[in-house]
Design a protein around this motif. Sequence first.
Motif, PDB file in Angstrom:
ATOM      1  N   HIS A  46       0.911  -1.075  -0.102  1.00 50.48           N
ATOM      2  CA  HIS A  46       0.047   0.369  -0.511  1.00 50.48           C
ATOM      3  C   HIS A  46       1.282   1.497   0.223  1.00 50.48           C
ATOM      4  N   PRO A  47       0.139   2.510  -0.210  1.00 48.48           N
ATOM      5  CA  PRO A  47       1.167   3.214  -0.352  1.00 48.48           C
ATOM      6  C   PRO A  47       1.771   4.022   0.277  1.00 48.48           C
ATOM      7  N   TYR A  48       2.790   4.242   0.743  1.00 46.26           N
ATOM      8  CA  TYR A  48       3.618   4.818   1.646  1.00 46.26           C
ATOM      9  C   TYR A  48       3.802   3.661   3.335  1.00 46.26           C
ATOM     10  N   MET A  49       3.463   2.910   3.204  1.00 53.13           N
ATOM     11  CA  MET A  49       3.593   1.824   3.915  1.00 53.13           C
ATOM     12  C   MET A  49       4.340   0.492   4.504  1.00 53.13           C
ATOM     13  N   ALA A  50       5.276   0.943   3.213  1.00 49.11           N
ATOM     14  CA  ALA A  50       6.226   0.396   3.624  1.00 49.11           C
ATOM     15  C   ALA A  50       7.372   0.498   4.453  1.00 49.11           C
ATOM     16  N   ALA A  51       7.675   1.964   4.489  1.00 48.82           N
ATOM     17  CA  ALA A  51       8.195   2.449   5.531  1.00 48.82           C
ATOM     18  C   ALA A  51       7.881   2.588   6.939  1.00 48.82           C
ATOM     19  N   TRP A  52       7.109   1.655   7.892  1.00 48.78           N
ATOM     20  CA  TRP A  52       6.317   2.580   8.596  1.00 48.78           C
ATOM     21  C   TRP A  52       6.447   0.745   9.198  1.00 48.78           C
ATOM     22  N   TRP A  53       5.473   0.152  10.059  1.00 46.61           N
ATOM     23  CA  TRP A  53       5.441  -0.971  10.685  1.00 46.61           C
ATOM     24  C   TRP A  53       4.814  -2.023  10.247  1.00 46.61           C
ATOM     25  N   PRO A  54       4.636  -3.657  10.859  1.00 47.22           N
ATOM     26  CA  PRO A  54       4.724  -4.658  10.688  1.00 47.22           C
ATOM     27  C   PRO A  54       3.211  -4.583  10.109  1.00 47.22           C
ATOM     28  N   GLN A  55       2.800  -5.562   8.668  1.00 43.62           N
ATOM     29  CA  GLN A  55       1.482  -5.455   8.486  1.00 43.62           C
ATOM     30  C   GLN A  55       0.197  -5.587  10.279  1.00 43.62           C
ATOM     31  N   GLY A  56      -0.469  -4.760  10.267  1.00 42.36           N
ATOM     32  CA  GLY A  56      -1.530  -4.680  10.815  1.00 42.36           C
ATOM     33  C   GLY A  56      -1.862  -3.178  12.109  1.00 42.36           C
ATOM     34  N   HIS A  57      -0.865  -3.109  12.548  1.00 36.14           N
ATOM     35  CA  HIS A  57      -0.265  -1.892  13.177  1.00 36.14           C
ATOM     36  C   HIS A  57      -0.323  -0.679  12.577  1.00 36.14           C
ATOM     37  N   VAL A  58      -1.238   0.049  12.490  1.00 37.79           N
ATOM     38  CA  VAL A  58      -1.925   1.330  12.357  1.00 37.79           C
ATOM     39  C   VAL A  58      -0.809   2.830  12.564  1.00 37.79           C
ATOM     40  N   ILE A  59      -1.005   3.411  11.532  1.00 31.66           N
ATOM     41  CA  ILE A  59      -0.934   4.603  11.733  1.00 31.66           C
ATOM     42  C   ILE A  59      -1.220   5.503  12.042  1.00 31.66           C
ATOM     43  N   GLY A  60      -0.761   7.027  11.995  1.00 32.04           N
ATOM     44  CA  GLY A  60      -2.096   7.775  12.662  1.00 32.04           C
ATOM     45  C   GLY A  60      -2.109   9.082  12.130  1.00 32.04           C
ATOM     46  N   TRP A  61      -2.727   9.689  12.402  1.00 33.20           N
ATOM     47  CA  TRP A  61      -2.916  11.205  11.442  1.00 33.20           C
ATOM     48  C   TRP A  61      -1.949  11.905  11.008  1.00 33.20           C
ATOM     49  N   GLU A  62      -0.867  11.873  12.355  1.00 35.21           N
ATOM     50  CA  GLU A  62       0.863  12.609  12.140  1.00 35.21           C
ATOM     51  C   GLU A  62       1.579  12.139  10.734  1.00 35.21           C
ATOM     52  N   HIS A  63       1.054  10.447  10.382  1.00 34.97           N
ATOM     53  CA  HIS A  63       1.842  10.532   9.443  1.00 34.97           C
ATOM     54  C   HIS A  63       1.577  10.784   7.908  1.00 34.97           C
ATOM     55  N   THR A  64       0.184  12.060   8.199  1.00 33.42           N
ATOM     56  CA  THR A  64      -0.080  12.589   6.877  1.00 33.42           C
ATOM     57  C   THR A  64       1.322  13.576   6.694  1.00 33.42           C
ATOM     58  N   PHE A  65       1.456  14.250   7.542  1.00 33.71           N
ATOM     59  CA  PHE A  65       2.143  15.003   7.363  1.00 33.71           C
ATOM     60  C   PHE A  65       4.155  14.643   7.239  1.00 33.71           C
ATOM     61  N   THR A  66       4.291  13.750   7.789  1.00 36.89           N
ATOM     62  CA  THR A  66       5.377  12.793   7.566  1.00 36.89           C
ATOM     63  C   THR A  66       6.119  12.795   6.079  1.00 36.89           C
ATOM     64  N   HIS A  67       4.631  12.096   5.511  1.00 39.93           N
ATOM     65  CA  HIS A  67       4.570  11.443   3.894  1.00 39.93           C
ATOM     66  C   HIS A  67       4.550  12.849   3.021  1.00 39.93           C
ATOM     67  N   GLN A  68       3.765  14.498   3.543  1.00 35.49           N
ATOM     68  CA  GLN A  68       3.748  15.270   3.365  1.00 35.49           C
ATOM     69  C   GLN A  68       5.190  16.129   3.144  1.00 35.49           C
ATOM     70  N   ILE A  69       6.422  15.909   3.819  1.00 39.74           N
ATOM     71  CA  ILE A  69       7.688  16.484   3.942  1.00 39.74           C
ATOM     72  C   ILE A  69       8.846  15.437   2.905  1.00 39.74           C
ATOM     73  N   ARG A  70       8.126  13.999   3.221  1.00 34.00           N
ATOM     74  CA  ARG A  70       8.739  13.258   2.619  1.00 34.00           C
ATOM     75  C   ARG A  70       8.672  13.533   0.971  1.00 34.00           C
ATOM     76  N   ASP A  71       7.499  13.789   0.315  1.00 32.28           N
ATOM     77  CA  ASP A  71       7.571  13.911  -1.145  1.00 32.28           C
ATOM     78  C   ASP A  71       7.811  15.848  -1.584  1.00 32.28           C
ATOM     79  N   PHE A  72       7.928  16.183  -0.731  1.00 32.54           N
ATOM     80  CA  PHE A  72       8.236  17.120  -1.108  1.00 32.54           C
ATOM     81  C   PHE A  72       9.720  17.191  -1.097  1.00 32.54           C
ATOM     82  N   LEU A  73      10.712  16.962   0.428  1.00 34.73           N
ATOM     83  CA  LEU A  73      11.629  16.561  -0.506  1.00 34.73           C
ATOM     84  C   LEU A  73      12.412  15.909  -1.472  1.00 34.73           C
ATOM     85  N   THR A  74      11.598  14.709  -1.982  1.00 31.33           N
ATOM     86  CA  THR A  74      11.735  14.245  -2.205  1.00 31.33           C
ATOM     87  C   THR A  74      12.023  14.893  -4.558  1.00 31.33           C
ATOM     88  N   ALA A  75      10.709  15.766  -4.100  1.00 32.33           N
ATOM     89  CA  ALA A  75      10.547  16.706  -5.260  1.00 32.33           C
ATOM     90  C   ALA A  75      11.706  18.176  -5.192  1.00 32.33           C
TER      91      ALA A  75
END
Length: 392
Positions: A323-352
């Motif tokens: 799934h999008p972005y999820m390879a960076a985080w936890w083992p399957q079934g371990h949920v992420i939260g609202w704050e992770h969307t900003f981490t993904h945003q910064i990742r994409d901005f830096l990559t660009a």
Amino acid sequence: MTSPTPTNPHTGDPGKTPLGVAAIGYAFMGKAHSNAWRNVDSFFDVPAFEQKVLVGRDPDQVAEAAARYGWAESATDWRSVLERDDIHIVDICAPGWMHAEIAIAALEAGKHVLVEKPLANTLAEAEAMTDAARAARAHGIQSMTGFNYRRVPALALAKELIAEGRLGTIRHVRAAYLQDWLTDPDSPMTWRLNKESAGSGALGDIASHAIDQVLFLLGDSVTEVSGRLHTFVDSRPGPHGPEPVTVDDAAWATLTLASGALASVEVSRMATGRKNSLTMEIYGDKGSLLFDLETLNELGFMDATVPVREQGFRRILVNEPEHPYMAAWWPQGHVIGWEHTFTHQIRDFLTAINTGTPPSPSFEEGLAVQQILAAIEESADAKSAIIQVAGH
């Protein structure tokens, strides 16, 4: 969207000077963005950067926030920060009335710019910002609007499914963003309830997110709108007595899309019991999708191409490495939260920035949302008349 996979998160390019970052604003959004800057290179392979300076008006409070959030120093004058050669990225988390002035100055100073949504308080400001971004882009300077919900893995997966044709022809969308933090009429006055500082109320604050999701998920554009705005509590307690509320508490709109699909949008900051519920329902002739931000790791998918006896919504837990972005985080079934969307945003901005690829959503995309917001306001003033959106 492919699933970004980290390799060695701290390497960077040894031949490049680390990108110096300045964030302007240290309250709610400043805290969320700071958390992302502090954590992104622990999980994603991004170019080297440094959290140089956090900017705010109160010297003591911004100094305390800078120390807490991982910034090397603090400052109170954003103009002097833009003059520094060691600042390459400016992250604008200040209130909307400050966006245009800071963003345009930063772009003209040769800084990459990330600015929180909505792009500006007025259509004229958004247009000026977009012009500045376009001119800067010609010199390799990148800019992005901070619609972080594009980086919710479940919504990114929804976009993939729609793009793959799994829903067939999209017929209509229901988008609702409901909160209840203003339900109490004695809740105090804030800058978000003043048109001069906020631009609009629920319309700009949360309808902008809902509208951006319609555009993002469908890859479509809005041609005309009909809207209504309403203020339920027209006065709030201020430090020196009651103060008038000059923005909307809730908004409703019907959007006609270029594809022929229709979208309904409903937003409110007075929906008792709804804490932060952005729901998206997308209906096509071959399937449907359901999403609610309050359960952001889940996506409902109904495949109407299977036999009727097998049809029904199934719950996809969006936690797999595929799934999008999820390879960076936890083992399957371990949920992420609202704050992770900003981490993904910064990742994409830096990559660009690192690849020289214009990021999305661009200022042009932010302007498109602003044009729709302006049309909804115009429609509401004209008793819900149908208004053509600029550019259509």
